[in-house]
Design a protein around this motif. Structure first.
Motif, PDB file in Angstrom:
ATOM      1  N   UNK A 170      17.652   0.059 -22.500  1.00 23.24           N
ATOM      2  CA  UNK A 170      18.062   1.016 -22.384  1.00 23.24           C
ATOM      3  C   UNK A 170      16.307   2.337 -22.675  1.00 23.24           C
ATOM      4  N   UNK A 171      15.984   1.643 -23.033  1.00 21.89           N
ATOM      5  CA  UNK A 171      14.884   1.861 -23.281  1.00 21.89           C
ATOM      6  C   UNK A 171      13.292   2.228 -22.647  1.00 21.89           C
ATOM      7  N   UNK A 172      12.897   3.824 -21.709  1.00 21.01           N
ATOM      8  CA  UNK A 172      11.798   3.341 -21.203  1.00 21.01           C
ATOM      9  C   UNK A 172      10.122   2.763 -22.359  1.00 21.01           C
ATOM     10  N   UNK A 173       9.743   2.698 -21.246  1.00 15.68           N
ATOM     11  CA  UNK A 173       8.314   2.728 -22.124  1.00 15.68           C
ATOM     12  C   UNK A 173       7.489   3.616 -22.799  1.00 15.68           C
ATOM     13  N   UNK A 174       7.545   4.679 -22.867  1.00 14.82           N
ATOM     14  CA  UNK A 174       7.337   5.792 -23.661  1.00 14.82           C
ATOM     15  C   UNK A 174       8.350   5.553 -25.240  1.00 14.82           C
ATOM     16  N   UNK A 175       9.469   5.887 -24.973  1.00 13.36           N
ATOM     17  CA  UNK A 175      10.820   5.418 -25.843  1.00 13.36           C
ATOM     18  C   UNK A 175      10.760   3.663 -26.850  1.00 13.36           C
ATOM     19  N   UNK A 176       9.953   3.158 -25.528  1.00 11.64           N
ATOM     20  CA  UNK A 176       9.699   1.782 -26.237  1.00 11.64           C
ATOM     21  C   UNK A 176       8.678   1.976 -27.904  1.00 11.64           C
ATOM     22  N   UNK A 177       7.690   2.491 -27.496  1.00  9.34           N
ATOM     23  CA  UNK A 177       6.480   2.157 -27.751  1.00  9.34           C
ATOM     24  C   UNK A 177       6.601   3.185 -29.018  1.00  9.34           C
ATOM     25  N   UNK A 178       7.361   4.523 -28.652  1.00  2.89           N
ATOM     26  CA  UNK A 178       7.890   5.052 -30.301  1.00  2.89           C
ATOM     27  C   UNK A 178       8.927   4.421 -30.724  1.00  2.89           C
ATOM     28  N   UNK A 179      10.221   3.297 -30.796  1.00  5.52           N
ATOM     29  CA  UNK A 179      10.262   2.715 -31.819  1.00  5.52           C
ATOM     30  C   UNK A 179       9.183   1.897 -32.655  1.00  5.52           C
ATOM     31  N   UNK A 180       8.476   1.180 -31.724  1.00  4.60           N
ATOM     32  CA  UNK A 180       7.535   0.295 -31.744  1.00  4.60           C
ATOM     33  C   UNK A 180       6.962   0.397 -33.201  1.00  4.60           C
ATOM     34  N   UNK A 181       6.769   1.612 -33.572  1.00  2.00           N
ATOM     35  CA  UNK A 181       5.712   2.089 -34.265  1.00  2.00           C
ATOM     36  C   UNK A 181       6.925   1.897 -35.979  1.00  2.00           C
ATOM     37  N   UNK A 182       7.837   2.105 -35.788  1.00  2.00           N
ATOM     38  CA  UNK A 182       9.352   2.419 -36.838  1.00  2.00           C
ATOM     39  C   UNK A 182       9.821   0.573 -37.213  1.00  2.00           C
ATOM     40  N   UNK A 183       9.448  -0.224 -36.375  1.00  2.00           N
ATOM     41  CA  UNK A 183      10.143  -1.652 -36.530  1.00  2.00           C
ATOM     42  C   UNK A 183       9.610  -2.735 -36.323  1.00  2.00           C
ATOM     43  N   UNK A 184       9.732  -3.378 -37.265  1.00  2.00           N
ATOM     44  CA  UNK A 184       9.175  -4.952 -37.250  1.00  2.00           C
ATOM     45  C   UNK A 184       9.726  -6.150 -37.052  1.00  2.00           C
ATOM     46  N   UNK A 185      10.736  -5.492 -36.343  1.00  2.00           N
ATOM     47  CA  UNK A 185      12.043  -7.058 -36.536  1.00  2.00           C
ATOM     48  C   UNK A 185      12.832  -6.677 -35.028  1.00  2.00           C
ATOM     49  N   UNK A 186      12.722  -7.570 -33.509  1.00  2.00           N
ATOM     50  CA  UNK A 186      13.141  -7.453 -32.548  1.00  2.00           C
ATOM     51  C   UNK A 186      14.311  -8.522 -32.554  1.00  2.00           C
ATOM     52  N   UNK A 187      15.280  -8.353 -32.533  1.00  2.00           N
ATOM     53  CA  UNK A 187      16.416  -9.469 -32.402  1.00  2.00           C
ATOM     54  C   UNK A 187      17.280  -9.892 -31.286  1.00  2.00           C
ATOM     55  N   UNK A 188      18.001 -10.693 -30.737  1.00  2.00           N
ATOM     56  CA  UNK A 188      18.630 -10.683 -29.402  1.00  2.00           C
ATOM     57  C   UNK A 188      17.847 -10.228 -28.318  1.00  2.00           C
ATOM     58  N   UNK A 199      20.979  -9.418 -38.496  1.00  2.00           N
ATOM     59  CA  UNK A 199      21.360  -9.802 -39.691  1.00  2.00           C
ATOM     60  C   UNK A 199      20.650 -10.861 -40.121  1.00  2.00           C
ATOM     61  N   UNK A 200      20.514 -11.611 -39.590  1.00  2.00           N
ATOM     62  CA  UNK A 200      20.005 -13.186 -39.680  1.00  2.00           C
ATOM     63  C   UNK A 200      18.473 -13.268 -39.402  1.00  2.00           C
ATOM     64  N   UNK A 201      17.828 -12.112 -38.597  1.00  2.00           N
ATOM     65  CA  UNK A 201      16.341 -12.058 -37.980  1.00  2.00           C
ATOM     66  C   UNK A 201      15.956 -11.300 -39.919  1.00  2.00           C
ATOM     67  N   UNK A 202      16.787  -9.776 -39.557  1.00  2.00           N
ATOM     68  CA  UNK A 202      16.401  -9.155 -41.391  1.00  2.00           C
ATOM     69  C   UNK A 202      16.643  -9.955 -42.587  1.00  2.00           C
ATOM     70  N   UNK A 203      17.413 -11.157 -42.639  1.00  2.00           N
ATOM     71  CA  UNK A 203      17.876 -11.829 -44.530  1.00  2.00           C
ATOM     72  C   UNK A 203      15.823 -12.687 -44.115  1.00  2.00           C
ATOM     73  N   UNK A 204      15.980 -13.474 -43.336  1.00  2.00           N
ATOM     74  CA  UNK A 204      14.405 -13.655 -43.293  1.00  2.00           C
ATOM     75  C   UNK A 204      13.768 -12.983 -43.830  1.00  2.00           C
ATOM     76  N   UNK A 205      12.987 -12.338 -42.804  1.00  2.00           N
ATOM     77  CA  UNK A 205      11.969 -11.302 -42.954  1.00  2.00           C
ATOM     78  C   UNK A 205      12.390 -10.720 -44.184  1.00  2.00           C
ATOM     79  N   UNK A 206      13.527 -10.699 -44.904  1.00  3.20           N
ATOM     80  CA  UNK A 206      13.456 -10.077 -46.294  1.00  3.20           C
ATOM     81  C   UNK A 206      12.938 -11.453 -47.598  1.00  3.20           C
ATOM     82  N   UNK A 207      13.321 -12.615 -47.060  1.00  5.56           N
ATOM     83  CA  UNK A 207      12.768 -13.715 -48.083  1.00  5.56           C
ATOM     84  C   UNK A 207      11.662 -14.238 -47.838  1.00  5.56           C
ATOM     85  N   UNK A 208      10.538 -14.011 -46.501  1.00  6.65           N
ATOM     86  CA  UNK A 208       9.368 -14.336 -46.437  1.00  6.65           C
ATOM     87  C   UNK A 208       8.092 -13.529 -46.764  1.00  6.65           C
TER      88      UNK A 208
END
Length: 881
Positions: free
Chosen positions: A561-579, A536-545
């Motif tokens: 929990x994700x293998x490389x193929x699944x992680x690659x697909x997730x990265x298409x839709x995600x700009x924030x990685x936390x924890x 939530x902190x990452x999301x808040x800062x991302x929204x502010x800037x």
């Protein structure tokens, strides 16, 4: 696994260290603290390199042939030109060395020393024998020294090959006067060694050896010097020059045979013609372009407060497609302050408050106990400052109280516990802080309690606050053996804790970040936040800037929990990685690179070094970063500002564009020279270009490449187009084809003019004067044409470039001297043009300009001008949303 806690340090003000005067005296007497390394090239070495270049060996051969023919003036001119070029090369080399030396001064390791009783940061080269070094986690030790206070762990694998850090304990008083040089390795020793790394703890050490007298220095010069492998651009250029060199030899040999056998020329004159052709073909400017542009480019980037530690990284800046950034200190100002306390359903905000309510005293006390007394981390500093501000004078402040044991933060448990002795015999007091979910887990709370804490954390994090949980505990350990510590449990989970509450800290965004992020988006650079903070902190800062409005976040736990193929697909839709843990960042960087992205990565800690090294461009924080991170990175931000990264990308694109402009010019300008040296022999015409003409042209081409194009300002759309693909080399076939077309068209115009002059019966010296004059002025046209392919050549004459008109003036003066000075005119085989000759030259020049414009329009129509040097093609979009 738990590890012993460092012993307390003596207060630095009680240690005087050397005086400034004594340190200066020792520095002058013993020399700087520099390991043996490669010295800059001497003038003699530069001269030797110049005269062994193929171009100058051919000059010497041509001079010898002129002497054999009895043409002493031509011989002296050619041999004298060798000295002119040596002077130009010396000037360029010195300019490059000055730029690299300024970078080395900036990038030299720095040391924190105590002098005149005050801590001060100095360059590592200024450390002298007797200095007191203050060492923190992540520091690279500047010299051989003895630990005199504190307890630290050091990675000495550089000297011993053992990857496990060793513990260092203080030396006994008086050891410095009686000791023998210690050997690396072994726990419990006081000896510290230059170039090794502090991995844990804080200490003070006294230097006893510097420079070549250190353990590293004694190993030899090879340890302190590294040979930088050639970059892809350098490899491409060397391959191209080698191939062209082979072609030059073959064509020159054919030229000699044709002149001697086909035209019936004397053998020596045919040899001169062959040498002229070989000189015309060799693009000896290419290595100069790469060396000068990258070195001066690194210097220009340093003026943006971005230090380039690896000069070849300048190449990659123009191709960056993904920028992976930390939050704290990069997007935010890294000045943490406690913004809120929460305990059960009660909240305290310091803004506007006059005192801290009693029921928050215990929470604040244990937050301070769970934090080192003199912390390095900004968040821990904020906790200590808050506690001292609101609890000063109460029994809840325990300055100087040191733990008996400490459980460090780990990937398995995102919390740290410090164990203190209590007033009750055999009972120990526990102070814990860390990620709220980890601390709640240690307290064995039920589902309802955890859910309430989670809601509180999310509410705080949505406001951009970083939230820590705090707990306390009591532990009665087993009776220890005499003179030994109790047998500490293996894990923090073996204790019982009571949850005290939450501490929320604020770190506001840097004001320049929103504009810089918007510029990244326009430039086609995707920005991904990789942080250890709460989602939530990452999301808040991302929204502010303005980094991202998308709510989805990948956490470290999900990533596991994700293998490389699944992680690659997730990265298409995600700009924030936390924890995230450091190993998560490394995996993300490697996955992005494997997907075709060119990745820049920011980091500051020891654990960030693998990810920084794995990135195409590792970027370390200069203010808060550790020495290990800085040495693993290619770039160092001197003020930790995100906007500096964007400025470096802009400069990298400018440098890349200017290399392409200069390369286009080189191949365009060599084409007519080659044609004018070769075709007359095939057509039984008088020789147009001899070695004396080509060396004069080189006097114009060399500075045009290394000075005029290097000083070109960035294109107006530098940050409005996508990054260039990595495979888009300036030496690729398509851009070189369009460059050669520019030159071949000019060659056709000049050869057609020569055919007309021959047909009209002009004397060879008159015809050569007209063609040579047009060619010299055509060099200026090619400079103007290749400055910007998007508009007509003459439109760029008003664009600022401090060297362009100096170059044009020099061309005019050189041409006037060649035509106006009788002995020089005779030497060049020219005649003073009359008015008709000037009209013909002007007409030929106008036709050359028309041809250049036609090539430009055709390139734009076919989309080739972008390929020829503007880098407009978008890189692979595999991980792009």
């Amino acid at each position: 696994m738990p590890t012993d806690q460092a012993t307390p340090l003596r207060e630095a003000p009680t240690l005087q260290g050397l005086s400034a005067a004594e340190a200066a005296r020792r520095l002058a007497a013993e020399g700087p603290n520099l390991l043996p390394g490669s010295a800059p090239k001497s003038m003699l070495a530069i001269v030797r390199d110049v005269v062994t270049e193929p171009m100058f060996l051919m000059l010497l051969a041509a001079g010898g042939i002129y002497l054999a023919l009895g043409d002493r003036a031509e011989a002296m001119f050619l041999l004298g030109f060798v000295f002119v070029v040596i002077g130009i090369t010396l000037a360029q080399e010195r300019k490059t060395q000055r730029a690299l030396e300024s970078l080395r001064d900036l990038s030299a390791p720095r040391a924190l020393v105590i002098r005149d009783g005050q801590e001060q940061r100095i360059a590592g080269r200024e450390v002298v024998r007797g200095d007191l070094l203050v060492l923190h986690e992540g520091d690279r030790i500047a010299a051989d020294a003895l630990l005199i206070d504190g307890q630290i762990e050091v990675d000495e694998s550089l000297l011993t090959g053992e990857a496990v850090p060793v513990t260092k304990l203080p030396a006994a008083a008086g050891t410095m006067q009686t000791m023998q040089a210690p050997a690396p390795g072994g726990d419990g020793t006081p000896g510290l060694f230059a170039s090794t790394v502090v991995t844990r703890g804080v200490g003070i050490a006294e230097v006893y050896a510097t420079a070549a007298h250190t353990a590293v220095g004694r190993i030899g010069a090879d340890l302190a010097t590294t040979v930088q492998p050639p970059s892809a651009l350098q490899q491409d250029s060397r391959r191209l020059v080698r191939n062209l060199g082979t072609g030059a030899v073959v064509l020159a040999f054919a030229q000699v045979l044709l002149g001697w056998w086909w035209n019936g020329q004397p053998l020596l004159e045919s040899l001169l013609s062959g040498i002229a052709l070989a000189m015309a073909i060799l693009p000896e400017e290419i290595p100069v372009i790469l060396t000068v542009f990258l070195a001066l480019g690194a210097w220009r980037i340093s003026r943006q407060k971005v230090l380039t530690r690896v000069v070849t990284a300048v190449e990659a800046l123009g191709a960056i497609t993904v920028l992976a950034v930390d939050k704290t200190g990069t997007l935010t100002i890294n000045r943490m302050a406690v913004a809120e306390l929460a305990s059960a359903d009660e909240h305290f905000r310091p803004e506007g408050a006059s005192e801290l309510p009693e029921h928050f005293h215990l929470l604040t006390e244990f937050a301070m106990l769970a934090t080192p007394g003199d912390p390095f981390d900004p968040m821990e500093k904020a906790i200590q400052q808050f506690g001292h501000q609101w609890l000063q004078g109460t029994e809840h402040v325990h300055d100087g109280r040191e733990p008996e044991f400490e459980y460090a933060l780990s990937g398995e448990i995102l919390a740290m516990t410090r164990v203190f002795a209590s007033d009750e015999p055999g009972v120990h007091l526990l102070a814990t802080k860390g990620a709220p979910e980890a601390v709640a887990d240690l307290c064995h709370l039920d589902a309802g309690q955890r859910d309430a804490i989670r809601r509180q954390v999310e509410a705080m994090a949505e406001r951009g606050l970083r939230v820590l949980g705090v707990a306390r505990g009591r532990w009665k350990g087993a009776a220890p053996a005499p003179d030994q510590s109790p047998p500490w449990p293996q894990s923090q989970h073996d204790f019982d804790f009571d949850f005290l509450g939450l501490v929320a800290l604020a770190d506001p965004p840097r004001p320049e970040v929103p504009a810089a992020l918007a510029e990244c988006r326009r430039a086609g650079v995707r920005v991904i936040m990789m942080t250890g903070d709460h989602p939530a902190t990452a999301r808040a800062i991302a929204r502010q800037v303005g980094l991202s409005e998308r709510p989805e976040i990948i956490t470290g736990a999900e990533l596991e929990t994700l293998d490389d193929a699944a992680l690659r697909e997730r990265l298409r839709h995600v700009d924030l990685c936390a924890r995230l843990q450091p190993r998560h960042k490394l995996r993300l960087v490697q996955l992005l690179r494997a997907s075709g992205e060119v990745v820049a990565m920011t980091g500051d800690g020891v654990n960030d070094a693998p990810a920084l090294k794995a990135a195409d461009v590792g970027i370390a924080m200069g203010e808060r970063g550790t020495d290990v991170a800085r040495e693993a990175a290619a770039l160092v931000l001197l003020d930790d500002s995100f906007a500096r990264i964007v400025a470096a990308i802009r400069q990298g694109r400018r440098i890349d564009g200017n290399i392409r402009k200069a390369t286009r010019f080189v191949f365009a300008v060599h084409a007519p020279i080659i044609a004018l040296a070769m075709v007359p022999t095939l057509l039984h015409w008088p020789v147009l270009l001899l070695p004396v003409h080509i060396v004069l042209l080189e006097l114009l081409i060399d500075p045009a490449c290394s000075i005029v194009f290097e000083a070109e300002a960035e294109d107006s759309d530098t940050m409005e187009r996508a990054p260039r693909p990595v495979s888009d080399s300036p030496f690729a076939f398509v851009p070189l084809l369009w460059s050669v077309l520019q030159g071949l068209g000019m060659a056709a115009v000049l050869l057609a003019g020569q055919a007309w002059l021959v047909h009209q019966g002009w004397h060879p010296d008159q015809g050569r004067a007209v063609v040579f004059s047009t060619l010299v002025l055509g060099v200026l046209l090619l400079i103007l044409a290749n400055r910007d392919l998007s508009r007509p050549a003459l439109w760029g004459v008003t664009d600022p470039n401090p060297w362009l008109w100096r170059m044009a003036t020099g061309m005019g003066m050189l041409l006037a001297a060649v035509l106006g000075i009788p002995w020089l005119r005779r030497l060049m085989g020219l005649a003073l043009p009359d008015s008709q000759g000037l009209v013909v030259a002007a007409s030929l020049l106008a036709l050359c300009l028309a041809w250049l414009e036609l090539v430009r329009l055709a390139g734009r129509l076919l989309g080739a001008s972008g390929k020829a040097g503007r880098g407009t093609a978008r890189p692979p979009e595999r991980l792009r949303p």
